[in-house]
Design a protein around this motif. Sequence first.
Motif, PDB file in Angstrom:
ATOM      1  N   GLN A  85       0.820  -1.206   0.000  1.00  0.00           N
ATOM      2  CA  GLN A  85       0.000   0.000   0.000  1.00  0.00           C
ATOM      3  C   GLN A  85       0.858   1.262   0.000  1.00  0.00           C
ATOM      4  OE1 GLN A  85      -3.479  -0.036   2.742  1.00  0.00           O
ATOM      5  NE2 GLN A  85      -2.846  -2.149   3.210  1.00  0.00           N
ATOM      6  N   VAL A  86       1.946   1.254   0.755  1.00  0.00           N
ATOM      7  CA  VAL A  86       2.857   2.403   0.774  1.00  0.00           C
ATOM      8  C   VAL A  86       3.380   2.679  -0.631  1.00  0.00           C
ATOM      9  CG1 VAL A  86       5.140   3.190   1.525  1.00  0.00           C
ATOM     10  CG2 VAL A  86       3.557   2.183   3.183  1.00  0.00           C
ATOM     11  N   GLN A  87       3.871   1.644  -1.290  1.00  0.00           N
ATOM     12  CA  GLN A  87       4.457   1.834  -2.622  1.00  0.00           C
ATOM     13  C   GLN A  87       3.425   2.322  -3.630  1.00  0.00           C
ATOM     14  OE1 GLN A  87       7.354  -1.582  -3.581  1.00  0.00           O
ATOM     15  NE2 GLN A  87       6.424  -2.241  -1.652  1.00  0.00           N
ATOM     16  N   GLN A  88       2.199   1.846  -3.526  1.00  0.00           N
ATOM     17  CA  GLN A  88       1.157   2.260  -4.463  1.00  0.00           C
ATOM     18  C   GLN A  88       0.793   3.732  -4.277  1.00  0.00           C
ATOM     19  OE1 GLN A  88      -1.731  -0.734  -3.396  1.00  0.00           O
ATOM     20  NE2 GLN A  88      -1.111  -2.122  -5.049  1.00  0.00           N
ATOM     21  N   ILE A  89       0.635   4.159  -3.033  1.00  0.00           N
ATOM     22  CA  ILE A  89       0.276   5.561  -2.761  1.00  0.00           C
ATOM     23  C   ILE A  89       1.402   6.491  -3.195  1.00  0.00           C
ATOM     24  CG2 ILE A  89      -0.243   7.241  -0.952  1.00  0.00           C
ATOM     25  CD1 ILE A  89      -1.524   4.894   0.619  1.00  0.00           C
ATOM     26  N   VAL A  90       2.627   6.136  -2.839  1.00  0.00           N
ATOM     27  CA  VAL A  90       3.768   7.005  -3.139  1.00  0.00           C
ATOM     28  C   VAL A  90       4.011   7.104  -4.638  1.00  0.00           C
ATOM     29  CG1 VAL A  90       6.268   7.261  -2.866  1.00  0.00           C
ATOM     30  CG2 VAL A  90       4.837   6.652  -0.900  1.00  0.00           C
ATOM     31  N   ALA A  91       3.799   6.010  -5.361  1.00  0.00           N
ATOM     32  CA  ALA A  91       3.967   6.060  -6.816  1.00  0.00           C
ATOM     33  C   ALA A  91       2.934   6.967  -7.458  1.00  0.00           C
ATOM     34  CB  ALA A  91       3.886   4.656  -7.403  1.00  0.00           C
ATOM     35  N   GLY A  92       1.780   7.108  -6.831  1.00  0.00           N
ATOM     36  CA  GLY A  92       0.789   8.048  -7.334  1.00  0.00           C
ATOM     37  C   GLY A  92       1.111   9.484  -6.963  1.00  0.00           C
ATOM     38  N   ASP A  93       1.548   9.684  -5.709  1.00  0.00           N
ATOM     39  CA  ASP A  93       1.915  11.036  -5.261  1.00  0.00           C
ATOM     40  C   ASP A  93       3.190  11.527  -5.948  1.00  0.00           C
ATOM     41  OD1 ASP A  93      -0.253  11.095  -3.591  1.00  0.00           O
ATOM     42  OD2 ASP A  93       0.874  10.700  -1.743  1.00  0.00           O
ATOM     43  N   LEU A  94       4.139  10.646  -6.153  1.00  0.00           N
ATOM     44  CA  LEU A  94       5.393  10.874  -6.886  1.00  0.00           C
ATOM     45  C   LEU A  94       6.231  12.040  -6.353  1.00  0.00           C
ATOM     46  CD1 LEU A  94       6.397   9.129  -9.276  1.00  0.00           C
ATOM     47  CD2 LEU A  94       5.826  11.038 -10.776  1.00  0.00           C
ATOM     48  N   PRO A  95       6.555  12.047  -5.061  1.00  0.00           N
ATOM     49  CA  PRO A  95       7.481  13.080  -4.568  1.00  0.00           C
ATOM     50  C   PRO A  95       8.909  12.858  -5.070  1.00  0.00           C
ATOM     51  CG  PRO A  95       7.010  11.489  -2.855  1.00  0.00           C
ATOM     52  CD  PRO A  95       6.116  11.153  -3.991  1.00  0.00           C
ATOM     53  N   TYR A  96       9.196  11.621  -5.430  1.00  0.00           N
ATOM     54  CA  TYR A  96      10.484  11.254  -6.024  1.00  0.00           C
ATOM     55  C   TYR A  96      10.187  10.542  -7.344  1.00  0.00           C
ATOM     56  CZ  TYR A  96      11.956  11.837  -1.156  1.00  0.00           C
ATOM     57  OH  TYR A  96      12.170  12.333   0.101  1.00  0.00           O
ATOM     58  N   ILE A  97      10.929  10.897  -8.384  1.00  0.00           N
ATOM     59  CA  ILE A  97      10.748  10.232  -9.670  1.00  0.00           C
ATOM     60  C   ILE A  97      11.884   9.223  -9.863  1.00  0.00           C
ATOM     61  CG2 ILE A  97      10.668  10.507 -12.176  1.00  0.00           C
ATOM     62  CD1 ILE A  97       9.528  13.282 -11.779  1.00  0.00           C
ATOM     63  N   PRO A  98      11.586   7.912  -9.825  1.00  0.00           N
ATOM     64  CA  PRO A  98      12.630   6.930 -10.147  1.00  0.00           C
ATOM     65  C   PRO A  98      13.036   7.096 -11.616  1.00  0.00           C
ATOM     66  CG  PRO A  98      10.732   5.910  -9.075  1.00  0.00           C
ATOM     67  CD  PRO A  98      10.307   7.277  -9.494  1.00  0.00           C
ATOM     68  N   MET A  99      14.328   7.188 -11.848  1.00  0.00           N
ATOM     69  CA  MET A  99      14.811   7.397 -13.211  1.00  0.00           C
ATOM     70  C   MET A  99      15.501   6.151 -13.758  1.00  0.00           C
ATOM     71  SD  MET A  99      16.284  11.315 -12.995  1.00  0.00           S
ATOM     72  CE  MET A  99      17.557  10.901 -11.792  1.00  0.00           C
ATOM     73  N   TYR A 100      16.525   5.685 -13.047  1.00  0.00           N
ATOM     74  CA  TYR A 100      17.334   4.580 -13.566  1.00  0.00           C
ATOM     75  C   TYR A 100      17.678   3.600 -12.449  1.00  0.00           C
ATOM     76  CZ  TYR A 100      18.058   8.325 -16.943  1.00  0.00           C
ATOM     77  OH  TYR A 100      17.854   9.351 -17.829  1.00  0.00           O
ATOM     78  N   ALA A 101      17.743   2.325 -12.788  1.00  0.00           N
ATOM     79  CA  ALA A 101      18.336   1.310 -11.929  1.00  0.00           C
ATOM     80  C   ALA A 101      19.789   1.166 -12.366  1.00  0.00           C
ATOM     81  CB  ALA A 101      17.601  -0.009 -12.055  1.00  0.00           C
ATOM     82  N   ASN A 102      20.693   1.252 -11.417  1.00  0.00           N
ATOM     83  CA  ASN A 102      22.116   1.269 -11.735  1.00  0.00           C
ATOM     84  C   ASN A 102      22.764  -0.106 -11.551  1.00  0.00           C
ATOM     85  OD1 ASN A 102      21.561   4.011 -11.917  1.00  0.00           O
ATOM     86  ND2 ASN A 102      23.531   4.601 -11.078  1.00  0.00           N
ATOM     87  N   ASN A 103      23.791  -0.346 -12.348  1.00  0.00           N
ATOM     88  CA  ASN A 103      24.586  -1.559 -12.273  1.00  0.00           C
ATOM     89  C   ASN A 103      26.013  -1.198 -11.856  1.00  0.00           C
ATOM     90  OD1 ASN A 103      22.264  -2.671 -13.508  1.00  0.00           O
ATOM     91  ND2 ASN A 103      23.129  -2.311 -15.539  1.00  0.00           N
ATOM     92  N   VAL A 104      26.713  -2.161 -11.290  1.00  0.00           N
ATOM     93  CA  VAL A 104      28.099  -1.951 -10.854  1.00  0.00           C
ATOM     94  C   VAL A 104      28.996  -2.998 -11.495  1.00  0.00           C
ATOM     95  CG1 VAL A 104      29.689  -1.938  -8.893  1.00  0.00           C
ATOM     96  CG2 VAL A 104      27.428  -0.921  -8.650  1.00  0.00           C
ATOM     97  N   TYR A 105      30.137  -2.561 -11.996  1.00  0.00           N
ATOM     98  CA  TYR A 105      31.118  -3.463 -12.606  1.00  0.00           C
ATOM     99  C   TYR A 105      32.472  -3.309 -11.919  1.00  0.00           C
ATOM    100  CZ  TYR A 105      27.924  -4.243 -16.521  1.00  0.00           C
ATOM    101  OH  TYR A 105      26.839  -4.590 -17.296  1.00  0.00           O
TER     102      TYR A 105
END
Length: 503
Positions: free
Chosen positions: A456-476
Motif C-alpha cells: 500500500q505504501v508503494q502504491q500511494i507514493v507512486a501516485g503522489d510521486l514526490p520522487y521520480i525513479p529514473m534509472y536502476a544502476n549496475n556496478v562493474y
Amino acid sequence: MGMTALVALSMSTAIAPSAMAQEKTLTIRFYDDPAGFDPANIFRIENENIAFNIFSGLTTYDGETGEIVPDLATSWETTDNKTWTFKLREGVQFQKGYGEMTAADVIYSFNRIKDPQTASPYAAELEGIVSMEAPDPYTLIIELDAPNGNFLHTVANYHQGQIVSQKAIEEAADQVRWQPVGTGPYYLDSIDVSSRIVLKRHEDYYKGPAPIETLVFNIIKDEATATIALRNGEVDLMMRANQEENLATLEAAGFTMNSVMDYAVALMVLNTEFEPFADPRVRQAVAHAVDFEAISQAIAPSLQQAYHSMLMPWMAVYTDDIPKYTYDPERAQALLEEAGYPDGFTFKNLSTSAQGVTEVQQFQIDYLSQVGINMEMELVDTPTFNQRRNAGEFDTATRLLPAVNPDMILFSFLHPDNLVPNGLNGARYDNPEVTSLLEAARAEPDADTALDLYTQVQQIVAGDLPYIPMYANNVYWPGKPEVTGVHINYLAQVDFWSVDITE
C-alpha cells in the motif's frame, strides 16, 4: 499474531578452500581519496568496501543473494520483533592482538554510535534501542522501544552495525578513522592517503585465513588510466568502472566483467515546497515528459536502465503493482494544463560543477523543453552541493539509493521525522496515511500482513510521486580472469575472504 524468528548456522569450522600459507597479493584500483574507516562516520562506497572487510556485524549480507546471514551472531530469536536475543560466536578474535570479541564489545559499539559526543550520522538507526543486556559473554538481549521487523539489517556489517574494540578506539583517540580494528578477514596494515591502502590477512579470522595474504589498493582516480593499468597488468581488479567505452574495451580484451545488476535506483528529488511541484499532477507531468529508457539506451545501456520504483525487485517487500509513467508528452502537457501551467514553468536542478552538465541531463533538458518546462542547471562545488542537498535547498536534485533494507529507504525518504535538514526526506513528503502504514509495517510481526502494508505504501507514493525513479544502476568490477570469487553485494561491496587468485 506472534512469530518466532530463529536462525542458526555455525561457520566456526569453515575454512577458505585455498587458505594455505601462500603469500598471494591482489592489487585493486581504488578510485578516490580515502576518507577514513571509522564505522561511526564512514561515508562513500569505496571507503565502505575497506571497512566491510575489516569489521564484522552481528549479521551480514550474502554476496550473491543479498540475504541476511549470520556473522558474529550464530543465531537470533524474537517473538514480537521488539525483544531480540542473539547468541554470539565464541572465540572470535579482534585484529592486532586486541583479544576476544564478546557481548560487551557489541554493547560498547552500539552505545558509541548513540552517544551524542560521537556525532555519528547513523545514531538515528539505533535510537530505538532502550536496553542491552549480556547475561553471559556470548548472549546479548536487546530491547527496542517498538517492534522492528527489519532490525537484523540495523545490526548488519554496515555503518552502525560494525563492531569495534573499546580498547582500540580509546588508544587511537582522534586518529580512530585511520586506525580501525575489527574482527573481519583483513586488517589495515598501512595507508598513504595520496597513493595506496594496504590490507593484510587476519590469520585468526573465525572462518579461517583468507586465500590472499595482501590486498593493495592503488589510488587511480581517472578511469581511463585505471583501464590501461588493468590491461598492462599493473592492477588485477578495478573497483568500479562506470564508463561504457572502458567496459567495452576490457570485455573485448577478455577480462572478467564482475557485476551486480539493479543494485540501486537513481531518483529525481522534487522539492514539494517549490510551488509547481506542490501539485502531484506537475510531478507526474515531469515523469511522463522524459523518455528515460531512450536516454539510458543511448548513453549507458550497460550501466543503467529506466526504472519505476524506489525499491528493487530482489527486496522482499517489493511490489510491481504500482502506477508507472511511460513516455507520453501529450499526457504531460494535459497534466500541466490541468494543474494551471499550460505554458510550463522554469526550475533549477542542483548539481556539481565537477560533474558539469552530463549527457543524461542534456537529454532531460531537451525532453522537458518539448512540453514547456525549462530545466536550468545550478552547478556548485561538491561540498556546497552536499550541504545544500542535505539541507533541502533546491528545486530538484538527485540521489542514488544503495541499500539492502527496504524499510530504511522508505522511512528515510517518506517519513516526516526525516524531513530535511534532519534526514533524507528532501521532497518534504508528509502524507499521514503513508506515515501510519510505514509505522504499522515496521511493527508487524506477520510477514504477509507486513507485505500488504508495504505494498500500500508503494502504491500511494507512486501516485503522489514526490520522487521520480529514473534509472536502476549496475556496478562493474572488471578483473583478470584468474581473479575468482568476486561477488558484489547489493551495497556494491565485495567480501575479499571469498576472493582468490588461481594459477
